[in-house]
Each structure stands twice: as C-alpha cells, then as structure tokens.
Write a protein that holds these residues in place. Structure first.
Motif, PDB file in Angstrom:
ATOM      1  N   GLU A   4     -15.345  -5.279   1.724  1.00 20.66           N
ATOM      2  CA  GLU A   4     -13.974  -5.590   1.630  1.00 20.66           C
ATOM      3  C   GLU A   4     -13.214  -5.612   3.000  1.00 20.66           C
ATOM      4  O   GLU A   4     -13.588  -4.747   3.769  1.00 20.66           O
ATOM      5  CB  GLU A   4     -13.042  -4.624   0.648  1.00 20.66           C
ATOM      6  N   LYS A   5     -12.376  -6.490   3.436  1.00 20.23           N
ATOM      7  CA  LYS A   5     -11.707  -6.574   4.569  1.00 20.23           C
ATOM      8  C   LYS A   5     -10.675  -5.327   4.920  1.00 20.23           C
ATOM      9  O   LYS A   5      -9.875  -5.008   3.806  1.00 20.23           O
ATOM     10  CB  LYS A   5     -10.791  -7.964   4.844  1.00 20.23           C
ATOM     11  N   SER A   6     -10.782  -4.697   5.918  1.00 17.28           N
ATOM     12  CA  SER A   6      -9.962  -3.520   6.308  1.00 17.28           C
ATOM     13  C   SER A   6      -9.223  -3.673   7.645  1.00 17.28           C
ATOM     14  O   SER A   6      -9.892  -4.460   8.747  1.00 17.28           O
ATOM     15  CB  SER A   6     -10.982  -2.240   6.193  1.00 17.28           C
ATOM     16  N   SER A   7      -7.981  -3.418   7.873  1.00 17.40           N
ATOM     17  CA  SER A   7      -7.349  -3.488   8.998  1.00 17.40           C
ATOM     18  C   SER A   7      -6.839  -2.084   9.465  1.00 17.40           C
ATOM     19  O   SER A   7      -6.123  -1.318   8.559  1.00 17.40           O
ATOM     20  CB  SER A   7      -6.091  -4.242   9.177  1.00 17.40           C
ATOM     21  N   THR A   8      -7.156  -1.451  10.464  1.00 22.11           N
ATOM     22  CA  THR A   8      -6.847  -0.204  10.706  1.00 22.11           C
ATOM     23  C   THR A   8      -5.552  -0.531  11.538  1.00 22.11           C
ATOM     24  O   THR A   8      -5.241  -1.129  12.518  1.00 22.11           O
ATOM     25  CB  THR A   8      -7.848   0.506  11.874  1.00 22.11           C
ATOM     26  N   ILE A  27       5.432   0.360   9.522  1.00 25.38           N
ATOM     27  CA  ILE A  27       4.480   0.754   8.504  1.00 25.38           C
ATOM     28  C   ILE A  27       4.217   2.331   8.667  1.00 25.38           C
ATOM     29  O   ILE A  27       3.890   2.962   7.657  1.00 25.38           O
ATOM     30  CB  ILE A  27       3.232  -0.113   8.703  1.00 25.38           C
ATOM     31  N   LEU A  30       7.027   4.072   7.113  1.00 25.77           N
ATOM     32  CA  LEU A  30       6.755   4.061   5.612  1.00 25.77           C
ATOM     33  C   LEU A  30       5.640   5.121   5.049  1.00 25.77           C
ATOM     34  O   LEU A  30       5.632   5.785   4.122  1.00 25.77           O
ATOM     35  CB  LEU A  30       6.397   2.618   5.265  1.00 25.77           C
ATOM     36  N   ILE A  34       5.271   8.065   2.298  1.00 23.76           N
ATOM     37  CA  ILE A  34       4.373   7.976   1.138  1.00 23.76           C
ATOM     38  C   ILE A  34       3.546   9.197   1.206  1.00 23.76           C
ATOM     39  O   ILE A  34       3.258   9.797  -0.021  1.00 23.76           O
ATOM     40  CB  ILE A  34       3.445   6.719   1.346  1.00 23.76           C
ATOM     41  N   ILE A  92       2.290   1.126 -14.567  1.00 29.41           N
ATOM     42  CA  ILE A  92       2.156   2.201 -13.741  1.00 29.41           C
ATOM     43  C   ILE A  92       2.118   3.644 -14.518  1.00 29.41           C
ATOM     44  O   ILE A  92       1.256   4.476 -14.506  1.00 29.41           O
ATOM     45  CB  ILE A  92       2.808   2.145 -12.233  1.00 29.41           C
TER      46      ILE A  92
ATOM     47  N   PHE B  49       6.093   3.520  -4.914  1.00 30.03           N
ATOM     48  CA  PHE B  49       5.689   1.815  -5.010  1.00 30.03           C
ATOM     49  C   PHE B  49       6.696   1.020  -4.309  1.00 30.03           C
ATOM     50  O   PHE B  49       6.252  -0.062  -3.890  1.00 30.03           O
ATOM     51  CB  PHE B  49       5.231   1.556  -6.390  1.00 30.03           C
ATOM     52  N   THR B  52       5.215   1.338  -0.969  1.00 30.89           N
ATOM     53  CA  THR B  52       3.979   0.525  -0.427  1.00 30.89           C
ATOM     54  C   THR B  52       4.220  -1.002  -0.722  1.00 30.89           C
ATOM     55  O   THR B  52       3.575  -1.793  -0.053  1.00 30.89           O
ATOM     56  CB  THR B  52       2.679   0.985  -1.513  1.00 30.89           C
ATOM     57  N   VAL B  55       5.032  -1.934   2.658  1.00 26.83           N
ATOM     58  CA  VAL B  55       4.081  -2.089   3.666  1.00 26.83           C
ATOM     59  C   VAL B  55       3.380  -3.154   3.227  1.00 26.83           C
ATOM     60  O   VAL B  55       3.051  -4.098   4.462  1.00 26.83           O
ATOM     61  CB  VAL B  55       3.158  -0.774   3.436  1.00 26.83           C
ATOM     62  N   ALA B  65      -5.166  -6.884   6.432  1.00 27.18           N
ATOM     63  CA  ALA B  65      -5.685  -6.638   5.361  1.00 27.18           C
ATOM     64  C   ALA B  65      -5.007  -5.747   4.351  1.00 27.18           C
ATOM     65  O   ALA B  65      -4.432  -4.964   5.008  1.00 27.18           O
ATOM     66  CB  ALA B  65      -7.176  -6.561   5.556  1.00 27.18           C
ATOM     67  N   ALA B  67      -6.346  -3.358   2.640  1.00 32.36           N
ATOM     68  CA  ALA B  67      -7.045  -2.291   2.961  1.00 32.36           C
ATOM     69  C   ALA B  67      -7.146  -1.751   4.301  1.00 32.36           C
ATOM     70  O   ALA B  67      -7.007  -2.435   5.173  1.00 32.36           O
ATOM     71  CB  ALA B  67      -8.679  -2.452   2.403  1.00 32.36           C
ATOM     72  N   ASP B  68      -7.338  -0.281   4.396  1.00 33.03           N
ATOM     73  CA  ASP B  68      -7.152   0.253   5.682  1.00 33.03           C
ATOM     74  C   ASP B  68      -8.015   1.723   5.538  1.00 33.03           C
ATOM     75  O   ASP B  68      -7.474   2.473   5.095  1.00 33.03           O
ATOM     76  CB  ASP B  68      -5.879   0.711   6.155  1.00 33.03           C
ATOM     77  N   PHE B  99      -6.152   6.056  -7.951  1.00 34.20           N
ATOM     78  CA  PHE B  99      -5.321   5.472  -8.794  1.00 34.20           C
ATOM     79  C   PHE B  99      -4.314   4.696  -7.961  1.00 34.20           C
ATOM     80  O   PHE B  99      -4.057   3.576  -8.150  1.00 34.20           O
ATOM     81  CB  PHE B  99      -4.694   6.235  -9.978  1.00 34.20           C
ATOM     82  N   VAL B 100      -3.395   5.418  -7.477  1.00 32.23           N
ATOM     83  CA  VAL B 100      -2.145   5.034  -6.594  1.00 32.23           C
ATOM     84  C   VAL B 100      -2.784   4.015  -5.336  1.00 32.23           C
ATOM     85  O   VAL B 100      -2.083   3.073  -5.072  1.00 32.23           O
ATOM     86  CB  VAL B 100      -1.347   6.209  -6.044  1.00 32.23           C
ATOM     87  N   GLU B 103      -4.111   0.756  -7.003  1.00 34.30           N
ATOM     88  CA  GLU B 103      -2.950  -0.131  -7.606  1.00 34.30           C
ATOM     89  C   GLU B 103      -1.847  -0.676  -6.135  1.00 34.30           C
ATOM     90  O   GLU B 103      -1.448  -1.740  -6.385  1.00 34.30           O
ATOM     91  CB  GLU B 103      -2.089   0.702  -8.430  1.00 34.30           C
ATOM     92  N   LYS B 105      -3.005  -1.460  -3.307  1.00 34.90           N
ATOM     93  CA  LYS B 105      -3.794  -2.659  -2.609  1.00 34.90           C
ATOM     94  C   LYS B 105      -3.827  -3.740  -3.647  1.00 34.90           C
ATOM     95  O   LYS B 105      -3.743  -4.937  -2.851  1.00 34.90           O
ATOM     96  CB  LYS B 105      -5.257  -2.172  -2.596  1.00 34.90           C
ATOM     97  N   ARG B 107      -1.431  -4.835  -5.376  1.00 36.48           N
ATOM     98  CA  ARG B 107       0.058  -5.466  -5.115  1.00 36.48           C
ATOM     99  C   ARG B 107      -0.276  -5.858  -3.784  1.00 36.48           C
ATOM    100  O   ARG B 107       0.730  -6.974  -3.602  1.00 36.48           O
ATOM    101  CB  ARG B 107       0.877  -4.444  -5.492  1.00 36.48           C
TER     102      ARG B 107
END
Lengths: 125, 125
Positions: A4-8, A27, A30, A34, A92, B49, B52, B55, B65, B67-68, B99-100, B103, B105, B107
């Motif tokens: 899966e693509k990931s961005s740091t 980000i 935020l 979170i 959720i 949420f 996120t 974000v 992406a 994911a991070d 879980f969080v 969900e 990612k 979104r």
C-alpha cells in the motif's frame, strides 16, 4: 502483492517540498488533536474495562450468562442517538459498540469459566 | 445452531430472584458508569473523525497517500505506553487504534478519489 502506498508527513518532507509546507504544518496540528483525543479515549477504555470486569465477576457469582441482548438493544439505540447528535457517522458508533461489547463478553466468559475469578483481569477490578 | 445464552438483568429479574437482587443492583450502577463512558467516547470519536476528515482533505490536496506508516508506528508505541500507565490490556488499545486508523484511511481514500472533496464527510470538516 504491491505494498500500500504510504507518505511520511513531517518537517523533513516539508523542507524538501516547500509547496506542501503549509499543508504539512496544518496536518501536524490536527495530528496533535487526534493524539490528544486518542489519549483521552484510552483512559476512558481503561475505566470501561474495569467496570465490565466488575460486572463479569458479579454475573458469574449470580449465575448470569455473559450476554444480555435486551441490554445490547438499549445500547445500540442509545449510541446511535448520541452519534447523530454529535455529528458522528452512525456506522462508526456501531463498530465501536460491537468492539467493546464483544471484548467485554469474551472477558465475562473467561471469568465465568474460572469460577468467578477475574484472574489476570484482577488489575482491572 | 444453538443461540448464545443471554440473561436479562433488570428490576423485574431482581424481584423474581431476591437472592441475586444485590448483584443486580450493583450491575445496574456499573452499567450507568459504562453508559456514561460510552457517551464520552462517542463524543470524542465525533471530534476525531472531524479532524481526520480535515487531514484527508489536506492530504488529497498535497498529493499525499492515505497511509503514513511512520506515523502509525509512532501511534502504536504511544498508545501502548498510555494503556500500560492506565491499566488497560494493551491488546484492547491496539484493537482501538487499528479500528480508528483503518476507518480514517478508508475515508481519506474516498476523499482522494473524489478529488479532495470530502463529500458526505462534509458534515465532519
């Protein structure tokens, strides 16, 4: 299988790509919110599982089954209502309820199988 | 298939079985605490949420992406530490995180696929 693509997203990334520096800054702010929310939720879950462990011990002592479907129906309706009021996707809220109730019931069953002894759950009771 | 056993624990049950009335009373008090905790968590998840979703819009705009993984490693270590301090089973903390984050990612991906438009998630942003 493709990973899966990931961005740091961090200060280093922002320095290399000044065009996204503003987005990175927002980000990061935020993410602090979170993380604060997650910290609060973990503390609340610690209290929740202490309470359900105590319920598990009482249920086992009184001979009640781990499950109580009437109670679950009440919880579903209540949390859906709170989610709508709070502006949270009701899916959720239901996933959260399912997760905590499933884990609580597993622990209740373990307590009952151990004759009402919370065992390793002792720290929570 | 045999249905899972269920016990309804309420005032009616207590009246029929006076020998468990004390346990029923204590379970009902603990359940009120559990419901209060769940109400607080649902409100916190609503805020989580919202954050996120914001974000997700920023990531889609900057071309990041959903994911991070570096961020996820940080979150795992942090929440495990908080769980230990709070007396929560670390498996529960990791299930919550999974879980969080999963969900969120999902979104983020939806927002990116919609060209940065949070769409139905607008209410959270």
């Amino acid at each position: 299988m493709e990973a899966e693509k990931s961005s740091t997203i961090d200060a280093e990334e922002a320095a290399k790509h000044p065009e996204v520096a503003e987005a990175v800054k927002r980000i990061e702010a935020l993410r602090q919110t979170i993380d604060n929310i997650d910290g609060a939720v973990i503390h609340l879950l610690a209290e929740r599982f202490k309470a359900t462990a105590a319920v598990g011990v009482l249920k086992a002592g009184a001979g009640f089954a781990p499950a109580d479907y009437k109670r679950e129906d009440y919880q579903i309706a209540r949390l859906q209502r709170i989610a709508i009021d709070a502006g949270l996707d009701t899916n959720i809220a239901e996933m959260y309820r399912e997760f905590v109730v499933t884990e609580s019931k597993k622990r209740h069953k373990r307590i009952a199988d151990a004759g009402g002894d919370p065992g390793v759950l002792d720290v929570f009771a």
